[in-house]
Design a protein around this motif. Structure first.
Motif, PDB file in Angstrom:
ATOM      1  N   LEU A 229     -24.529  -8.445  48.517  1.00 40.27           N
ATOM      2  CA  LEU A 229     -25.586  -8.392  47.509  1.00 40.27           C
ATOM      3  C   LEU A 229     -25.378  -9.465  46.448  1.00 40.27           C
ATOM      4  O   LEU A 229     -26.319 -10.144  46.035  1.00 40.27           O
ATOM      5  N   LEU A 230     -24.128  -9.624  46.022  1.00 39.96           N
ATOM      6  CA  LEU A 230     -23.830 -10.616  44.986  1.00 39.96           C
ATOM      7  C   LEU A 230     -23.998 -12.037  45.514  1.00 39.96           C
ATOM      8  O   LEU A 230     -24.512 -12.913  44.810  1.00 39.96           O
ATOM      9  N   LYS A 231     -23.588 -12.275  46.760  1.00 39.60           N
ATOM     10  CA  LYS A 231     -23.719 -13.613  47.342  1.00 39.60           C
ATOM     11  C   LYS A 231     -25.175 -14.015  47.510  1.00 39.60           C
ATOM     12  O   LYS A 231     -25.523 -15.195  47.429  1.00 39.60           O
ATOM     13  N   ALA A 232     -26.036 -13.022  47.762  1.00 36.16           N
ATOM     14  CA  ALA A 232     -27.447 -13.301  48.017  1.00 36.16           C
ATOM     15  C   ALA A 232     -28.231 -13.605  46.746  1.00 36.16           C
ATOM     16  O   ALA A 232     -29.393 -14.013  46.819  1.00 36.16           O
ATOM     17  N   ALA A 233     -27.626 -13.381  45.580  1.00 38.08           N
ATOM     18  CA  ALA A 233     -28.329 -13.667  44.321  1.00 38.08           C
ATOM     19  C   ALA A 233     -28.715 -15.144  44.287  1.00 38.08           C
ATOM     20  O   ALA A 233     -27.912 -16.026  44.596  1.00 38.08           O
ATOM     21  N   SER A 234     -29.942 -15.401  43.904  1.00 40.25           N
ATOM     22  CA  SER A 234     -30.502 -16.750  44.071  1.00 40.25           C
ATOM     23  C   SER A 234     -30.198 -17.705  42.932  1.00 40.25           C
ATOM     24  O   SER A 234     -30.505 -18.886  43.023  1.00 40.25           O
ATOM     25  N   SER A 235     -29.591 -17.234  41.857  1.00 40.89           N
ATOM     26  CA  SER A 235     -29.405 -18.126  40.710  1.00 40.89           C
ATOM     27  C   SER A 235     -28.187 -17.740  39.901  1.00 40.89           C
ATOM     28  O   SER A 235     -27.667 -16.623  40.010  1.00 40.89           O
ATOM     29  N   ASN A 236     -27.726 -18.696  39.087  1.00 38.24           N
ATOM     30  CA  ASN A 236     -26.729 -18.403  38.078  1.00 38.24           C
ATOM     31  C   ASN A 236     -27.436 -17.825  36.856  1.00 38.24           C
ATOM     32  O   ASN A 236     -28.664 -17.674  36.840  1.00 38.24           O
ATOM     33  N   VAL A 237     -26.667 -17.528  35.820  1.00 35.61           N
ATOM     34  CA  VAL A 237     -27.240 -16.938  34.614  1.00 35.61           C
ATOM     35  C   VAL A 237     -26.798 -17.737  33.403  1.00 35.61           C
ATOM     36  O   VAL A 237     -25.604 -18.001  33.214  1.00 35.61           O
ATOM     37  N   LEU A 238     -27.771 -18.157  32.596  1.00 35.41           N
ATOM     38  CA  LEU A 238     -27.508 -18.798  31.310  1.00 35.41           C
ATOM     39  C   LEU A 238     -27.435 -17.717  30.247  1.00 35.41           C
ATOM     40  O   LEU A 238     -28.372 -16.939  30.083  1.00 35.41           O
ATOM     41  N   ARG A 239     -26.311 -17.671  29.532  1.00 35.79           N
ATOM     42  CA  ARG A 239     -26.077 -16.626  28.530  1.00 35.79           C
ATOM     43  C   ARG A 239     -25.802 -17.274  27.182  1.00 35.79           C
ATOM     44  O   ARG A 239     -25.028 -18.231  27.094  1.00 35.79           O
TER      45      ARG A 239
ATOM     46  N   ASP B  36     -30.799 -24.230  38.479  1.00 35.83           N
ATOM     47  CA  ASP B  36     -30.139 -25.537  38.513  1.00 35.83           C
ATOM     48  C   ASP B  36     -30.013 -26.088  37.097  1.00 35.83           C
ATOM     49  O   ASP B  36     -30.487 -25.488  36.123  1.00 35.83           O
ATOM     50  N   ALA B  37     -29.369 -27.260  36.993  1.00 36.17           N
ATOM     51  CA  ALA B  37     -29.114 -27.867  35.685  1.00 36.17           C
ATOM     52  C   ALA B  37     -30.414 -28.219  34.973  1.00 36.17           C
ATOM     53  O   ALA B  37     -30.515 -28.092  33.737  1.00 36.17           O
ATOM     54  N   HIS B  38     -31.421 -28.648  35.722  1.00 38.97           N
ATOM     55  CA  HIS B  38     -32.699 -29.008  35.102  1.00 38.97           C
ATOM     56  C   HIS B  38     -33.342 -27.801  34.428  1.00 38.97           C
ATOM     57  O   HIS B  38     -33.890 -27.915  33.319  1.00 38.97           O
ATOM     58  N   GLU B  39     -33.274 -26.642  35.078  1.00 37.54           N
ATOM     59  CA  GLU B  39     -33.856 -25.438  34.477  1.00 37.54           C
ATOM     60  C   GLU B  39     -33.103 -25.042  33.205  1.00 37.54           C
ATOM     61  O   GLU B  39     -33.715 -24.635  32.218  1.00 37.54           O
ATOM     62  N   ILE B  40     -31.790 -25.194  33.222  1.00 35.76           N
ATOM     63  CA  ILE B  40     -30.993 -24.889  32.028  1.00 35.76           C
ATOM     64  C   ILE B  40     -31.392 -25.810  30.879  1.00 35.76           C
ATOM     65  O   ILE B  40     -31.601 -25.370  29.739  1.00 35.76           O
TER      66      ILE B  40
END
Length: 307
Positions: free
Chosen positions: A223-233, A261-265
């Motif tokens: 479940l954790l591996k399937a997560a599609s994105s990182n999280v900006l906190r 991705d970096a662009h979204e951040i």
């Protein structure tokens, strides 16, 4: 043979507005020795499913068994193999803690159980309360007694329904150390909890319910591996720009946003700066089970069940 088997389990309740379906064709097995998590929002059907497993409610359709014993046709055998810690604080006010545990042993025909009762009292931090009346205990101490009562007949299958709701950190640590030890010794554990960090740390496999249906059933790691994105906190002192409202997870000053991705951040941070806001303690982290849970519960999510 699975420790617990749910096969096409449905449950409907009658109400003033007609029939309400609490469970809708729930099917999955829990293998012997697993530490299994059952997650879902309030009203998803978790407690109804456990009530059927424990013999407190009858399924409208389907079958449930514990170590091969049908919970309706072979209820005595099924219940001997099962120890359930309920959400509610239920206790008898006329007995001491040790007396309550001896009486609970008697319900299952277990005699000469004092050594195990003493071990339970010590393992759950109740040794100094053994001779105290149940009415004298705090809510957290009563919760510990409920756990001891569920384990007093040494059941091979343990069900924990929100066992740490409203209890202190010390009890949570004590309880999980003890339950993890029992699991290593071969006991099967089924856990429901709203503390998703507990489920992530403890459970090998997880099922998620939504509106009475299984919407995810996978190993926790998958479940954790399937997560599609990182999280900006980050932390912020004012409200976020409105365009982030449907994406952000906000807890007080802490804001968390999915970042692919970096662009979204960079876009997130630029938009916040343009709004005249200042952010602090910026970090990028891997998704946790709470992120996955929110994704699974979203309307866009499709059922995910591992083969």
């Amino acid at each position: 043979m699975p420790a617990i088997s749910f096969q096409s389990v449905s449950k409907s309740f009658k109400s003033g507005r007609g029939s309400v379906k609490a469970l809708d064709g729930v099917t999955f097995d829990i293998e012997e020795g697993e530490f299994f998590g059952l997650l879902g929002p309030n009203g998803a059907g978790k407690t109804t499913l456990i009530s059927i497993l424990a013999g407190l409610a009858r399924a409208s359709d389907g079958n449930v068994s514990v170590l091969g014993h049908d919970v309706q046709a072979q209820y005595a055998q099924a219940r001997r193999h099962l120890g359930v810690v309920p959400q509610e604080l239920v206790f008898d006010p006329f007995f001491t803690v040790r007396e309550a545990l001896r009486i609970q042993s008697g319900y299952f025909g277990v005699r000469g159980n004092d050594a195990w009762i003493t071990e339970l009292l010590e393992s759950l931090g109740l040794a100094d309360k053994a001779n105290a009346n149940m009415r004298q205990l705090s809510g957290g101490m009563k919760r510990r007694v409920l756990v001891a009562q569920a384990l007093v007949h040494k059941p091979p299958v343990i069900v924990l329904d929100e066992p740490t709701a409203g209890v202190d950190v010390e009890l949570r640590q004590t309880l999980w150390q003890f339950i993890a030890r029992l699991n290593r010794q071969g006991h099967t554990v089924l856990l429901t909890t709203h503390y998703l960090e507990e489920a992530e740390a403890l459970c090998n496999r997880i099922a998620m319910l939504k509106q009475g249906r299984v919407v995810a059933l996978e190993r926790t790691s998958d479940l954790l591996k399937a997560a599609s994105s990182n999280v900006l906190r980050f932390k912020i002192d004012r409200e976020l720009p409105p365009q982030f409202a449907d994406k952000a997870r906000v807890t007080g000053r802490i804001v968390q946003l999915p970042a692919h991705d970096a662009h979204e951040i960079e876009t997130y941070l630029a938009t916040i700066r343009q709004a005249g806001l200042r952010v602090e303690d910026v970090e990028i982290r891997k998704p946790d089970l709470e992120d996955v849970f929110l994704d699974v519960m979203s309307a866009k999510h499709q059922q995910r069940v591992a083969a």
